[in-house]
Write a protein that holds these residues in place. Structure first.
Motif, PDB file in Angstrom:
ATOM      1  N   GLU A  41      74.603  61.858 -13.259  1.00 18.73           N
ATOM      2  CA  GLU A  41      74.682  62.928 -14.375  1.00 18.73           C
ATOM      3  C   GLU A  41      73.511  63.690 -13.813  1.00 18.73           C
ATOM      4  OE1 GLU A  41      75.220  61.540 -18.104  1.00 18.73           O
ATOM      5  OE2 GLU A  41      77.370  61.362 -18.063  1.00 18.73           O
ATOM      6  N   ALA A  42      72.220  63.045 -13.612  1.00 16.65           N
ATOM      7  CA  ALA A  42      70.995  63.544 -13.276  1.00 16.65           C
ATOM      8  C   ALA A  42      71.104  64.303 -12.014  1.00 16.65           C
ATOM      9  CB  ALA A  42      69.975  62.714 -13.346  1.00 16.65           C
ATOM     10  N   ILE A  43      71.621  63.558 -11.031  1.00 18.21           N
ATOM     11  CA  ILE A  43      71.619  64.248  -9.611  1.00 18.21           C
ATOM     12  C   ILE A  43      72.580  65.494  -9.636  1.00 18.21           C
ATOM     13  CG2 ILE A  43      72.304  63.827  -7.253  1.00 18.21           C
ATOM     14  CD1 ILE A  43      71.285  60.997  -7.739  1.00 18.21           C
ATOM     15  N   THR A  44      73.393  65.434 -10.384  1.00 13.26           N
ATOM     16  CA  THR A  44      74.461  66.677 -10.186  1.00 13.26           C
ATOM     17  C   THR A  44      73.972  67.890 -10.691  1.00 13.26           C
ATOM     18  OG1 THR A  44      75.626  65.972 -12.162  1.00 13.26           O
ATOM     19  CG2 THR A  44      76.650  65.134 -10.278  1.00 13.26           C
ATOM     20  N   CYS A  45      72.828  67.839 -11.423  1.00 16.48           N
ATOM     21  CA  CYS A  45      72.029  69.079 -11.843  1.00 16.48           C
ATOM     22  C   CYS A  45      71.347  69.740 -10.691  1.00 16.48           C
ATOM     23  CB  CYS A  45      71.170  68.710 -13.017  1.00 16.48           C
ATOM     24  SG  CYS A  45      72.052  68.208 -14.412  1.00 16.48           S
ATOM     25  N   ASP A  46      71.250  69.106  -9.435  1.00 14.87           N
ATOM     26  CA  ASP A  46      70.713  69.782  -8.463  1.00 14.87           C
ATOM     27  C   ASP A  46      71.360  69.886  -6.979  1.00 14.87           C
ATOM     28  OD1 ASP A  46      68.601  70.371  -6.460  1.00 14.87           O
ATOM     29  OD2 ASP A  46      67.746  68.553  -6.745  1.00 14.87           O
ATOM     30  N   LEU A  54      74.650  62.864  -0.302  1.00 13.81           N
ATOM     31  CA  LEU A  54      75.657  62.913   0.557  1.00 13.81           C
ATOM     32  C   LEU A  54      75.581  62.628   1.789  1.00 13.81           C
ATOM     33  CD1 LEU A  54      77.922  65.641  -1.264  1.00 13.81           C
ATOM     34  CD2 LEU A  54      78.536  63.258  -1.153  1.00 13.81           C
ATOM     35  N   ARG A  55      74.519  63.304   2.490  1.00 16.75           N
ATOM     36  CA  ARG A  55      74.213  63.213   3.837  1.00 16.75           C
ATOM     37  C   ARG A  55      73.779  61.758   4.205  1.00 16.75           C
ATOM     38  NH1 ARG A  55      69.962  66.609   4.911  1.00 16.75           N
ATOM     39  NH2 ARG A  55      71.155  68.344   4.579  1.00 16.75           N
ATOM     40  N   VAL A  56      73.174  61.129   3.346  1.00 12.57           N
ATOM     41  CA  VAL A  56      72.542  59.771   3.752  1.00 12.57           C
ATOM     42  C   VAL A  56      73.880  58.890   3.445  1.00 12.57           C
ATOM     43  CG1 VAL A  56      71.187  57.925   2.771  1.00 12.57           C
ATOM     44  CG2 VAL A  56      70.351  60.053   2.843  1.00 12.57           C
ATOM     45  N   ALA A  57      74.645  58.942   2.348  1.00 13.43           N
ATOM     46  CA  ALA A  57      75.831  58.010   2.315  1.00 13.43           C
ATOM     47  C   ALA A  57      76.877  58.246   3.308  1.00 13.43           C
ATOM     48  CB  ALA A  57      76.363  58.401   0.963  1.00 13.43           C
ATOM     49  N   ASN A  58      76.701  59.541   4.049  1.00 14.53           N
ATOM     50  CA  ASN A  58      77.868  59.559   5.078  1.00 14.53           C
ATOM     51  C   ASN A  58      77.101  59.445   6.611  1.00 14.53           C
ATOM     52  OD1 ASN A  58      80.023  60.257   3.397  1.00 14.53           O
ATOM     53  ND2 ASN A  58      79.586  62.270   3.307  1.00 14.53           N
ATOM     54  N   SER A  59      75.911  58.924   6.451  1.00 12.43           N
ATOM     55  CA  SER A  59      75.239  58.619   7.711  1.00 12.43           C
ATOM     56  C   SER A  59      75.869  57.500   8.459  1.00 12.43           C
ATOM     57  CB  SER A  59      73.766  58.634   7.731  1.00 12.43           C
ATOM     58  OG  SER A  59      73.473  57.610   6.667  1.00 12.43           O
ATOM     59  N   SER A  60      75.328  57.401   9.648  1.00 14.09           N
ATOM     60  CA  SER A  60      75.535  56.160  10.447  1.00 14.09           C
ATOM     61  C   SER A  60      75.232  54.935   9.696  1.00 14.09           C
ATOM     62  CB  SER A  60      75.603  56.095  11.780  1.00 14.09           C
ATOM     63  OG  SER A  60      74.124  56.268  11.860  1.00 14.09           O
ATOM     64  N   LEU A  75      77.635  57.413  -4.379  1.00 14.44           N
ATOM     65  CA  LEU A  75      76.629  56.600  -5.134  1.00 14.44           C
ATOM     66  C   LEU A  75      77.137  55.193  -5.130  1.00 14.44           C
ATOM     67  CD1 LEU A  75      75.828  58.471  -8.511  1.00 14.44           C
ATOM     68  CD2 LEU A  75      74.348  58.274  -6.236  1.00 14.44           C
ATOM     69  N   VAL A  76      78.397  54.875  -5.063  1.00 12.03           N
ATOM     70  CA  VAL A  76      79.063  53.607  -5.030  1.00 12.03           C
ATOM     71  C   VAL A  76      78.720  52.942  -3.587  1.00 12.03           C
ATOM     72  CG1 VAL A  76      80.975  52.307  -4.650  1.00 12.03           C
ATOM     73  CG2 VAL A  76      80.782  54.078  -6.457  1.00 12.03           C
ATOM     74  N   ASN A  81      70.029  51.410  -6.956  1.00 12.61           N
ATOM     75  CA  ASN A  81      68.436  51.259  -6.706  1.00 12.61           C
ATOM     76  C   ASN A  81      68.578  52.162  -5.358  1.00 12.61           C
ATOM     77  OD1 ASN A  81      68.212  49.365  -8.755  1.00 12.61           O
ATOM     78  ND2 ASN A  81      68.492  47.829  -7.283  1.00 12.61           N
ATOM     79  N   ALA A  82      69.197  52.160  -4.413  1.00 13.84           N
ATOM     80  CA  ALA A  82      68.920  53.108  -3.143  1.00 13.84           C
ATOM     81  C   ALA A  82      69.159  54.550  -3.452  1.00 13.84           C
ATOM     82  CB  ALA A  82      69.850  52.776  -2.286  1.00 13.84           C
ATOM     83  N   THR A  83      69.914  54.740  -4.316  1.00  8.66           N
ATOM     84  CA  THR A  83      70.191  56.255  -4.797  1.00  8.66           C
ATOM     85  C   THR A  83      69.002  56.615  -5.736  1.00  8.66           C
ATOM     86  OG1 THR A  83      72.547  55.850  -4.889  1.00  8.66           O
ATOM     87  CG2 THR A  83      71.695  57.804  -6.122  1.00  8.66           C
ATOM     88  N   VAL A  84      68.495  56.061  -6.535  1.00  4.35           N
ATOM     89  CA  VAL A  84      67.031  56.397  -7.455  1.00  4.35           C
ATOM     90  C   VAL A  84      66.147  56.469  -6.519  1.00  4.35           C
ATOM     91  CG1 VAL A  84      65.466  55.511  -9.232  1.00  4.35           C
ATOM     92  CG2 VAL A  84      68.040  55.404  -9.452  1.00  4.35           C
ATOM     93  N   THR A  85      66.030  55.574  -5.378  1.00  7.25           N
ATOM     94  CA  THR A  85      64.808  55.525  -4.625  1.00  7.25           C
ATOM     95  C   THR A  85      64.871  56.774  -3.662  1.00  7.25           C
ATOM     96  OG1 THR A  85      64.577  53.111  -4.586  1.00  7.25           O
ATOM     97  CG2 THR A  85      63.558  54.354  -2.770  1.00  7.25           C
ATOM     98  N   LEU A  86      66.012  57.099  -3.100  1.00  6.55           N
ATOM     99  CA  LEU A  86      66.286  58.412  -2.217  1.00  6.55           C
ATOM    100  C   LEU A  86      65.946  59.522  -3.241  1.00  6.55           C
ATOM    101  CD1 LEU A  86      69.643  57.228  -0.386  1.00  6.55           C
ATOM    102  CD2 LEU A  86      67.113  57.872   0.587  1.00  6.55           C
ATOM    103  N   ALA A  87      66.580  59.651  -4.644  1.00  8.40           N
ATOM    104  CA  ALA A  87      66.378  60.799  -5.183  1.00  8.40           C
ATOM    105  C   ALA A  87      64.734  61.096  -5.632  1.00  8.40           C
ATOM    106  CB  ALA A  87      67.079  60.642  -6.602  1.00  8.40           C
ATOM    107  N   LEU A  88      64.194  59.860  -5.892  1.00  5.87           N
ATOM    108  CA  LEU A  88      62.672  60.181  -6.230  1.00  5.87           C
ATOM    109  C   LEU A  88      61.979  60.531  -4.770  1.00  5.87           C
ATOM    110  CD1 LEU A  88      61.899  57.042  -8.198  1.00  5.87           C
ATOM    111  CD2 LEU A  88      61.892  59.282  -8.977  1.00  5.87           C
TER     112      LEU A  88
END
Length: 158
Positions: A41-46, A54-60, A75-76, A81-88
């Protein structure tokens, strides 16, 4: 579109994040029992942060049998943890490098993107013609080019 401009636009990675989203991600990072839904919900505001996740999740590095086509799938793949770290990382570093007037410059673009995305999700759910999450993502990212062009040519929209 010229090949040179297309190449330049494809390589723009420092798109702005709304300060409120960065603050919300910081708040979530401090909560020990944060859920995937809260982070999403936080990330979808940006739009720019969503595109980066999405780019990171779809990366090699996170290679899957199929691409993540919406934020929840990404996110799955990444985990909370990785998502929050990346978002920060994606939110805070660029914020420190820009002036307050740049934040104001994109306020309308961010607001329009989120409103369009929410509307698309509602319409897709009601009509059952599209996947609601994919419709949300497409609408959220529809104006991301405005921010990319501004990064390449700051005077263009002024």
């Amino acid at each position: 579109m010229s090949p040179e401009l297309r190449s330049r636009l494809e390589n723009v990675t420092n798109l702005p994040t709304p300060p409120a989203v960065a603050a919300q991600v910081i708040n979530l990072a401090q909560q020990p029992d944060v859920s995937l839904t809260q982070v999403a919900e936080a990330i979808t505001c940006d739009p720019s942060l969503t595109a980066k996740i999405l780019r990171v999740a779809n990366s090699s590095m996170y290679a899957q049998r199929r691409q993540s086509s919406n934020l929840r799938q990404a996110l799955v793949v990444l985990g909370i943890n990785a998502t929050v770290t990346l978002a920060l990382g994606f939110s805070l570093l660029p914020m420190l490098r820009r002036s307050p007037s740049q934040n104001e410059k994109f306020a309308f673009t961010w607001q329009r993107s989120v409103l369009s995305a929410v509307s698309a999700r509602i319409m897709a759910a009601k009509t059952k013609s599209l996947n609601a999450e994919e419709a949300f993502l497409a609408s959220l990212l529809q104006d991301i080019g405005i921010m990319a062009v501004d990064r390449l040519e700051p005077e263009f929209y002024d």
